[in-house]
Design a protein around this motif. Sequence first.
Motif, mmCIF file in Angstrom:
data_model
loop_
_atom_site.group_PDB
_atom_site.id
_atom_site.type_symbol
_atom_site.label_atom_id
_atom_site.label_comp_id
_atom_site.label_asym_id
_atom_site.label_seq_id
_atom_site.Cartn_x
_atom_site.Cartn_y
_atom_site.Cartn_z
ATOM 1 N N LEU A 93 0.855 -1.174 0.000
ATOM 2 C CA LEU A 93 0.000 0.000 0.000
ATOM 3 C C LEU A 93 0.901 1.238 0.000
ATOM 4 N N GLU A 94 0.616 2.138 -0.928
ATOM 5 C CA GLU A 94 1.535 3.259 -1.137
ATOM 6 C C GLU A 94 1.768 4.130 0.107
ATOM 7 N N PRO A 95 0.708 4.552 0.828
ATOM 8 C CA PRO A 95 0.998 5.382 2.001
ATOM 9 C C PRO A 95 1.795 4.642 3.067
ATOM 10 N N ASP A 131 -0.025 11.415 0.464
ATOM 11 C CA ASP A 131 0.607 11.024 -0.794
ATOM 12 C C ASP A 131 -0.102 11.731 -1.940
ATOM 13 N N LEU A 132 0.589 12.732 -2.467
ATOM 14 C CA LEU A 132 0.000 13.573 -3.507
ATOM 15 C C LEU A 132 0.421 13.025 -4.868
ATOM 16 N N GLY A 133 -0.401 12.189 -5.427
ATOM 17 C CA GLY A 133 -0.043 11.523 -6.684
ATOM 18 C C GLY A 133 -0.598 12.228 -7.898
ATOM 19 N N GLY A 134 -0.599 11.506 -9.000
ATOM 20 C CA GLY A 134 -1.142 12.057 -10.230
ATOM 21 C C GLY A 134 -2.659 11.960 -10.221
ATOM 22 N N GLY A 135 -3.155 10.779 -9.900
ATOM 23 C CA GLY A 135 -4.597 10.585 -9.873
ATOM 24 C C GLY A 135 -5.189 10.916 -8.514
ATOM 25 N N THR A 136 -4.705 10.197 -7.512
ATOM 26 C CA THR A 136 -5.348 10.334 -6.205
ATOM 27 C C THR A 136 -4.450 10.989 -5.166
ATOM 28 N N VAL A 137 -5.108 11.481 -4.122
ATOM 29 C CA VAL A 137 -4.406 11.915 -2.918
ATOM 30 C C VAL A 137 -4.792 10.899 -1.844
ATOM 31 N N GLY A 162 -5.503 14.521 -7.344
ATOM 32 C CA GLY A 162 -4.075 14.485 -7.673
ATOM 33 C C GLY A 162 -3.674 15.533 -8.707
ATOM 34 N N GLY A 163 -2.372 15.555 -9.000
ATOM 35 C CA GLY A 163 -1.800 16.572 -9.881
ATOM 36 C C GLY A 163 -2.386 16.595 -11.294
ATOM 37 N N ASN A 164 -2.876 15.442 -11.759
ATOM 38 C CA ASN A 164 -3.420 15.417 -13.130
ATOM 39 C C ASN A 164 -4.679 16.259 -13.266
ATOM 40 N N MET A 165 -5.305 16.517 -12.110
ATOM 41 C CA MET A 165 -6.501 17.353 -12.116
ATOM 42 C C MET A 165 -6.160 18.747 -12.669
ATOM 43 N N ILE A 201 2.149 21.328 -21.582
ATOM 44 C CA ILE A 201 1.283 21.720 -20.462
ATOM 45 C C ILE A 201 1.823 21.167 -19.150
ATOM 46 N N GLU A 202 2.279 19.935 -19.183
ATOM 47 C CA GLU A 202 2.872 19.322 -17.990
ATOM 48 C C GLU A 202 4.102 20.125 -17.523
ATOM 49 N N ARG A 203 4.946 20.483 -18.508
ATOM 50 C CA ARG A 203 6.158 21.252 -18.176
ATOM 51 C C ARG A 203 5.799 22.589 -17.553
ATOM 52 N N GLN A 204 4.869 23.290 -18.184
ATOM 53 C CA GLN A 204 4.513 24.629 -17.698
ATOM 54 C C GLN A 204 3.812 24.569 -16.352
ATOM 55 N N LYS A 205 3.016 23.545 -16.165
ATOM 56 C CA LYS A 205 2.356 23.377 -14.871
ATOM 57 C C LYS A 205 3.407 23.245 -13.776
ATOM 58 N N ARG A 206 4.431 22.438 -14.065
ATOM 59 C CA ARG A 206 5.454 22.189 -13.053
ATOM 60 C C ARG A 206 6.270 23.429 -12.706
ATOM 61 N N SER A 207 6.414 24.326 -13.680
ATOM 62 C CA SER A 207 7.263 25.480 -13.376
ATOM 63 C C SER A 207 6.441 26.723 -13.019
ATOM 64 N N VAL A 289 4.325 13.509 0.373
ATOM 65 C CA VAL A 289 5.088 12.723 -0.596
ATOM 66 C C VAL A 289 4.316 12.641 -1.902
ATOM 67 N N GLY A 290 4.935 12.019 -2.909
ATOM 68 C CA GLY A 290 4.304 11.904 -4.224
ATOM 69 C C GLY A 290 4.757 13.060 -5.118
ATOM 70 N N GLY A 291 4.635 12.866 -6.404
ATOM 71 C CA GLY A 291 5.124 13.846 -7.370
ATOM 72 C C GLY A 291 4.530 15.234 -7.204
ATOM 73 N N TYR A 292 3.260 15.277 -6.858
ATOM 74 C CA TYR A 292 2.564 16.556 -6.744
ATOM 75 C C TYR A 292 3.079 17.358 -5.534
ATOM 76 N N ALA A 293 3.800 16.698 -4.633
ATOM 77 C CA ALA A 293 4.396 17.406 -3.497
ATOM 78 C C ALA A 293 5.595 18.244 -3.942
ATOM 79 N N SER A 294 5.954 18.187 -5.233
ATOM 80 C CA SER A 294 6.990 19.081 -5.761
ATOM 81 C C SER A 294 6.389 20.421 -6.139
ATOM 82 N N CYS A 295 5.085 20.531 -6.002
ATOM 83 C CA CYS A 295 4.405 21.762 -6.397
ATOM 84 C C CYS A 295 4.473 22.771 -5.244
ATOM 85 N N GLY A 296 5.271 23.818 -5.444
ATOM 86 C CA GLY A 296 5.504 24.811 -4.395
ATOM 87 C C GLY A 296 4.219 25.460 -3.897
HETATM 88 N N1 LIG Z 1 7.035 20.258 -9.832
HETATM 89 C C1 LIG Z 1 5.788 19.815 -9.915
HETATM 90 N N2 LIG Z 1 4.745 20.667 -9.803
HETATM 91 C C2 LIG Z 1 3.481 20.246 -9.900
HETATM 92 N N3 LIG Z 1 3.133 18.970 -10.102
HETATM 93 C C3 LIG Z 1 4.122 18.066 -10.230
HETATM 94 C C4 LIG Z 1 5.499 18.429 -10.151
HETATM 95 N N4 LIG Z 1 6.233 17.303 -10.302
HETATM 96 C C5 LIG Z 1 5.359 16.299 -10.483
HETATM 97 N N5 LIG Z 1 4.093 16.739 -10.437
HETATM 98 C C6 LIG Z 1 2.849 15.956 -10.614
HETATM 99 O O1 LIG Z 1 2.851 14.839 -9.775
HETATM 100 C C7 LIG Z 1 2.010 13.852 -10.353
HETATM 101 C C8 LIG Z 1 2.707 12.538 -10.358
HETATM 102 O O2 LIG Z 1 2.966 12.146 -9.040
HETATM 103 P P1 LIG Z 1 3.292 10.631 -8.689
HETATM 104 O O3 LIG Z 1 4.410 10.156 -9.531
HETATM 105 O O4 LIG Z 1 3.431 10.550 -7.236
HETATM 106 O O5 LIG Z 1 1.929 9.980 -9.186
HETATM 107 P P2 LIG Z 1 1.500 8.467 -9.291
HETATM 108 O O6 LIG Z 1 2.033 7.743 -8.113
HETATM 109 O O7 LIG Z 1 1.828 7.966 -10.638
HETATM 110 O O8 LIG Z 1 -0.079 8.594 -9.188
HETATM 111 P P3 LIG Z 1 -1.109 7.924 -8.150
HETATM 112 O O9 LIG Z 1 -0.449 7.983 -6.819
HETATM 113 O O10 LIG Z 1 -2.321 8.743 -8.237
HETATM 114 O O11 LIG Z 1 -1.295 6.542 -8.638
HETATM 115 C C9 LIG Z 1 1.690 14.289 -11.754
HETATM 116 O O12 LIG Z 1 0.395 14.832 -11.782
HETATM 117 C C10 LIG Z 1 2.719 15.378 -12.001
HETATM 118 O O13 LIG Z 1 2.274 16.339 -12.900
#
Ligand SMILES: Nc1ncnc2c1ncn2[C@@H]1O[C@H](COP(=O)(O)OP(=O)(O)OP(=O)(O)O)[C@@H](O)[C@H]1O
Length: 473
Positions: A93-95, A131-137, A162-165, A201-207, A289-296
């Motif tokens: 389990l991820e968390p 856990d801030l992921g792409g799909g779910t939190v 999650g971040g994909n939203m 769009i992904e790149r610009q969202k991240r920066s 944690v999770g990718g979306y946690a890179s979002c300042g």
């Molecule tokens: N610097 C950033 N700023 C904003 N969002 C970011 C950044 N880096 C990564 N993300 C976002 O984090 C998400 C991916 O996170 P992660 O890899 O944890 O997801 P995942 O584990 O694949 O998804 P899930 O947990 O929902 O199954 C994507 O939506 C991505 O755009």
Amino acid sequence: MQLYKNRDLKKSLTIKDISGKKEMKAVDVFAACIEHLKNATFTRAKQQISNLEEEDIHWVLTVPAIWSEAARQFMIDAAEKSGINEDNLTLALEPEAAALCCKSLEIQKSDKGQNPKLGSFSSGSRFLVVDLGGGTVDITANEVMATGQIKEIHSASGGPWGGNMINSKMWSLLREIFGAEVVSTFTLKNREDYLDLVREIERQKRSFKSDSKCTIRIPGSLIVEVKKSNPDMIADKYKGKAEMRINKLQIFPEVLKLIFKEGIDKIIGYVQNLLNEPETSRVKSILLVGGYASCGLLVHAIQEHFNHLTVICPLQPDVIVLKGAVIMGHMETPIVGRMAKYHYGIALAGGEQKSNFDGSHTSFTTSKQEFYTIIPKGSPIQVNEVVTEYDFPIENNQEAANIQIYASEDKEPPKLISEVNCRKIGLIHIKLPRFRRTTKLRIMISNDETEFKVVAREEYTGRCFVGICRFLD
Ligand SMILES: Nc1ncnc2c1ncn2[C@@H]1O[C@H](COP(=O)(O)OP(=O)(O)OP(=O)(O)O)[C@@H](O)[C@H]1O
Ligand SMILES: [Mg+2]
């Protein structure tokens, strides 16, 4: 997300392709993805260990904790289809994986003493993992146990924020700015340009920074398409909020901040509700944690709202689950408690602890050995609770420690393990790395519904070794 949304999940579930017209069985698509990762990982590992065999690898597949049993089963089936043997597969389990990894990070500021220092979570600490992921939190509340294992104090929960939203909302914004029809025609007609725009769009969202404009490079084919219906390019509603500069769309910060805000507010509201519940009292830290946690923007909002707690965001939040999964692969975590059906014990030779172990796989003579009770019959067994703890000497070059577990159904615990109703129910094997000197292991035995687990901590280095014993009956 199909597995998350689908309440009545079937193995025959199909998913649509990008055009929304063709579909395939989801399990085949997932199996293909897993197989690709498996092969890539294996090839890479084999570059370092030339005689590596596929059977040498244990795979840990991580899944969100808020998934249903059916969704988890789905992943197991997909993994098997990809060629992973069930025996070599664990679902984590991820968390939980994230919590385990964070627990061992040097991230907690100690508030005791004159010299506050960074250290990992000590036993008894309670923390939330978000856990801030792409799909779910995914959110869980955890407590660190004496064995170093993690106990969940509040079951996993969360939602689809999650971040994909953000990406979806940015696409909706493009449709509003350029026209929905125009964008879907572009998407269907120019597949490569579409994928380029997806990445852009992904790149610009991240920066994105909250006080500067967001600039998105628009493919020529989309510009041509938009100009056909609107030479001005920008819908009236967005004049003054977005503008075209040659081939770039500039979106003003207020517009994008709103896009982020909705999801961020949902996440904060949810975490706040969770923290208001009695089970989460004494939670002092929130781990992001999770990718979306890179979002300042998101992290700052959380830090601001929960300023009375320590909000920790590790340097590489996107790989925390991955690292935790690797730790878990070596350390399975138990789940629920139960009442002991037997007296459980280990063998002691005349009260001497030394003969709990032998250095080899062969068993040793048992006639005179005493039964040393570790769990009395009828007592409640707490998940992860250490039932017994003691020191054990290890010779240099000893490769393994073996602990035999005995059980008896009698009313009173047996005195000797040779008594009629006392049975050996399993062997706990702890592989050791051949210490170069004589040392001592601190043995901590815990138990859950199906397993005995032993954590042995080496005296000098603090390295931990784990042994597991499944009941044989
Ligand atoms: N610097 C950033 N700023 C904003 N969002 C970011 C950044 N880096 C990564 N993300 C976002 O984090 C998400 C991916 O996170 P992660 O890899 O944890 O997801 P995942 O584990 O694949 O998804 P899930 O947990 O929902 O199954 C994507 O939506 C991505 O755009
Ligand atoms: Mg994830």
